[in-house]
Scaffold this motif. Structure first.
Motif, short mmCIF file in Angstrom:
data_model
loop_
_atom_site.label_atom_id
_atom_site.label_comp_id
_atom_site.label_asym_id
_atom_site.label_seq_id
_atom_site.Cartn_x
_atom_site.Cartn_y
_atom_site.Cartn_z
N LYS A 78 78.36 47.69 31.38
CA LYS A 78 79.12 48.63 32.20
C LYS A 78 80.55 48.75 31.69
O LYS A 78 81.12 49.85 31.62
CB LYS A 78 79.12 48.20 33.66
CG LYS A 78 79.84 49.19 34.56
CD LYS A 78 79.71 48.85 36.03
CE LYS A 78 80.41 49.90 36.90
NZ LYS A 78 80.26 49.62 38.35
N SER A 79 81.15 47.62 31.31
CA SER A 79 82.51 47.64 30.76
C SER A 79 82.57 48.45 29.48
O SER A 79 83.53 49.19 29.24
CB SER A 79 83.00 46.21 30.51
OG SER A 79 83.05 45.47 31.70
N LEU A 80 81.53 48.32 28.66
CA LEU A 80 81.49 49.08 27.42
C LEU A 80 81.37 50.57 27.69
O LEU A 80 82.05 51.39 27.05
CB LEU A 80 80.31 48.60 26.56
CG LEU A 80 80.17 49.23 25.17
CD1 LEU A 80 81.43 49.01 24.34
CD2 LEU A 80 78.94 48.68 24.45
N ARG A 81 80.54 50.95 28.67
CA ARG A 81 80.41 52.37 29.03
C ARG A 81 81.72 52.92 29.58
O ARG A 81 82.13 54.04 29.24
CB ARG A 81 79.28 52.56 30.05
CG ARG A 81 77.88 52.37 29.50
CD ARG A 81 76.83 52.92 30.47
NE ARG A 81 76.87 52.22 31.75
CZ ARG A 81 76.17 51.13 32.03
NH1 ARG A 81 75.37 50.60 31.11
NH2 ARG A 81 76.24 50.57 33.22
N VAL A 82 82.38 52.14 30.42
CA VAL A 82 83.67 52.57 30.98
C VAL A 82 84.69 52.75 29.86
O VAL A 82 85.46 53.72 29.85
CB VAL A 82 84.16 51.54 32.01
CG1 VAL A 82 85.61 51.81 32.39
CG2 VAL A 82 83.29 51.56 33.26
N THR A 83 84.70 51.82 28.91
CA THR A 83 85.64 51.91 27.80
C THR A 83 85.36 53.14 26.94
O THR A 83 86.30 53.85 26.53
CB THR A 83 85.55 50.64 26.93
OG1 THR A 83 85.74 49.48 27.75
CG2 THR A 83 86.62 50.66 25.84
N VAL A 84 84.11 53.40 26.66
CA VAL A 84 83.75 54.57 25.85
C VAL A 84 84.15 55.85 26.58
O VAL A 84 84.69 56.80 25.96
CB VAL A 84 82.24 54.57 25.54
CG1 VAL A 84 81.82 55.90 24.90
CG2 VAL A 84 81.89 53.42 24.60
N LEU A 85 83.94 55.92 27.90
CA LEU A 85 84.35 57.09 28.67
C LEU A 85 85.86 57.28 28.58
O LEU A 85 86.34 58.41 28.37
CB LEU A 85 83.92 56.93 30.13
CG LEU A 85 84.38 58.03 31.10
CD1 LEU A 85 83.82 59.39 30.70
CD2 LEU A 85 83.98 57.68 32.53
N TYR A 86 86.59 56.21 28.72
CA TYR A 86 88.05 56.28 28.60
C TYR A 86 88.46 56.79 27.22
O TYR A 86 89.33 57.66 27.10
CB TYR A 86 88.67 54.91 28.86
CG TYR A 86 90.11 54.82 28.44
CD1 TYR A 86 91.13 55.29 29.26
CD2 TYR A 86 90.45 54.29 27.19
CE1 TYR A 86 92.45 55.23 28.86
CE2 TYR A 86 91.77 54.24 26.79
CZ TYR A 86 92.76 54.70 27.63
OH TYR A 86 94.07 54.65 27.23
N VAL A 87 87.84 56.25 26.17
CA VAL A 87 88.19 56.64 24.80
C VAL A 87 87.90 58.12 24.58
O VAL A 87 88.72 58.84 23.98
CB VAL A 87 87.43 55.77 23.79
CG1 VAL A 87 87.60 56.32 22.37
CG2 VAL A 87 87.90 54.33 23.86
N VAL A 88 86.77 58.61 25.05
CA VAL A 88 86.41 60.01 24.85
C VAL A 88 87.42 60.94 25.52
O VAL A 88 87.90 61.91 24.91
CB VAL A 88 84.99 60.28 25.39
CG1 VAL A 88 84.70 61.78 25.42
CG2 VAL A 88 83.95 59.56 24.54
#
Length: 303
Positions: A78-88
């Motif tokens: 979940k942390s990885l998905r949140v980070t990817v969303l932030y980066v995008v």
């Protein structure tokens, strides 16, 4: 080599040896800093990632156990998905706005004061910027919500709403880094010969055609390198999240760096936190190399 044999060397060779020693002397402090603050922590982190280690007990070798636990850890994914969303969100909005600002500065004015003004938000620290926007976007007392209510809208819980929290954090960092990114792109625009634009205008090309057929292709190497640096920085976002939401609500803003921090300094699981850090390093290396080769960042269309 003895003093007599050194004296027998040609003057050019003696000067070359002296320059080499002077160069080594100048790079020695930076080399020591690199070893102490980068290489040694990297090797230590790799070792700790293979151990079960808290600050109260010595490291216990567990091999790849931390990595297998990480692969089955739902909070990590979940942390990885949140980070990817932030980066995008962060990279997408920041790059478009920075490119627009850079092109406008090149086309309309190259005033030094304007460039200084554009860079001003970057001079504000992340913590200060986060505190200011935390107040501005407060759901009850923030001036943004007071304005929204004044024009007939309901207040928005920017920091407490799971749908709004990551876009809010991303846009705060867009505001801070956009000017710096624009100046990097502006510097790249200066390397494009003006004769190309003049020739295209002679053929009847408009501003959009100039941008699409000349600016973007010739700016590609600089744009690719800026994207690489921005993505690496975005994946390591921490301070804005720590000051504003601390990972909430319901882990909706718990980026990977926040999860690493919680494991290391909240639960004292330094071994597992080191494994998470190594995983982040591997992710960044894969993204960086893939982006570098796919965008041909080392090649220029001007050649």
């Amino acid at each position: 080599m003895s003093a007599a044999s050194t004296a027998e060397l040609p003057p050019a060779r003696r000067k070359h040896r002296d320059d080499t020693r002077l160069a080594l002397l100048f790079i020695l402090p930076a080399s020591i800093g690199l070893l102490v603050f980068l290489v040694w922590p990297l090797l230590t982190g790799l070792y700790y990632s293979l151990t079960e280690y808290s600050i109260l007990t010595p490291p216990k070798w567990v091999g790849l156990e931390n990595y297998t636990n990480m692969l089955s850890d739902p909070v990590f994914w979940k942390s990885l998905r949140v980070t990817v969303l932030y980066v995008v969100i962060n990279i997408g909005v920041q790059t478009v706005l920075a490119l627009l600002i850079a092109v406008l500065m090149q086309r309309l004015t190259q005033n030094t004061w304007l460039r200084s003004l554009v860079l001003t938000p970057y001079l504000v620290s992340n913590v200060v910027a986060a505190i200011v926007f935390l107040w501005l976007l407060d759901s009850q007392l923030g001036i943004v919500n007071l304005i929204l209510q004044g024009i007939g809208f309901d207040p928005v819980s920017f920091w407490a709403n799971e749908k709004w929290v990551i876009p809010t954090i991303a846009l705060v960092n867009v505001w801070r880094h956009m000017g710096y990114t624009a100046l990097l792109l502006f510097a790249g625009l200066q390397s494009i010969p003006e004769q190309l634009y003049e020739a295209a205008r002679t053929e009847g090309a408009g501003e959009w055609q100039l941008f699409r057929r000349i600016t973007l292709p010739l700016l590609r190497p600089i744009l690719a390198l800026v994207l690489i640096m921005s993505i690496i920085g975005s994946f390591q976002v921490f301070d804005t999240v720590s000051v504003t939401t601390q990972g909430g609500p319901s882990d909706a803003s718990k980026v990977l760096q926040m999860y690493i921090y919680e494991n290391a300094f909240g639960q004292y699981q330094f071994g597992y936190a080191s494994a998470l850090s190594v995983a982040l390093l591997v992710i960044l290396m894969v993204i960086t190399f893939a982006q570098y080769f796919l965008t041909r960042a080392g090649q220029s269309d001007l050649d």
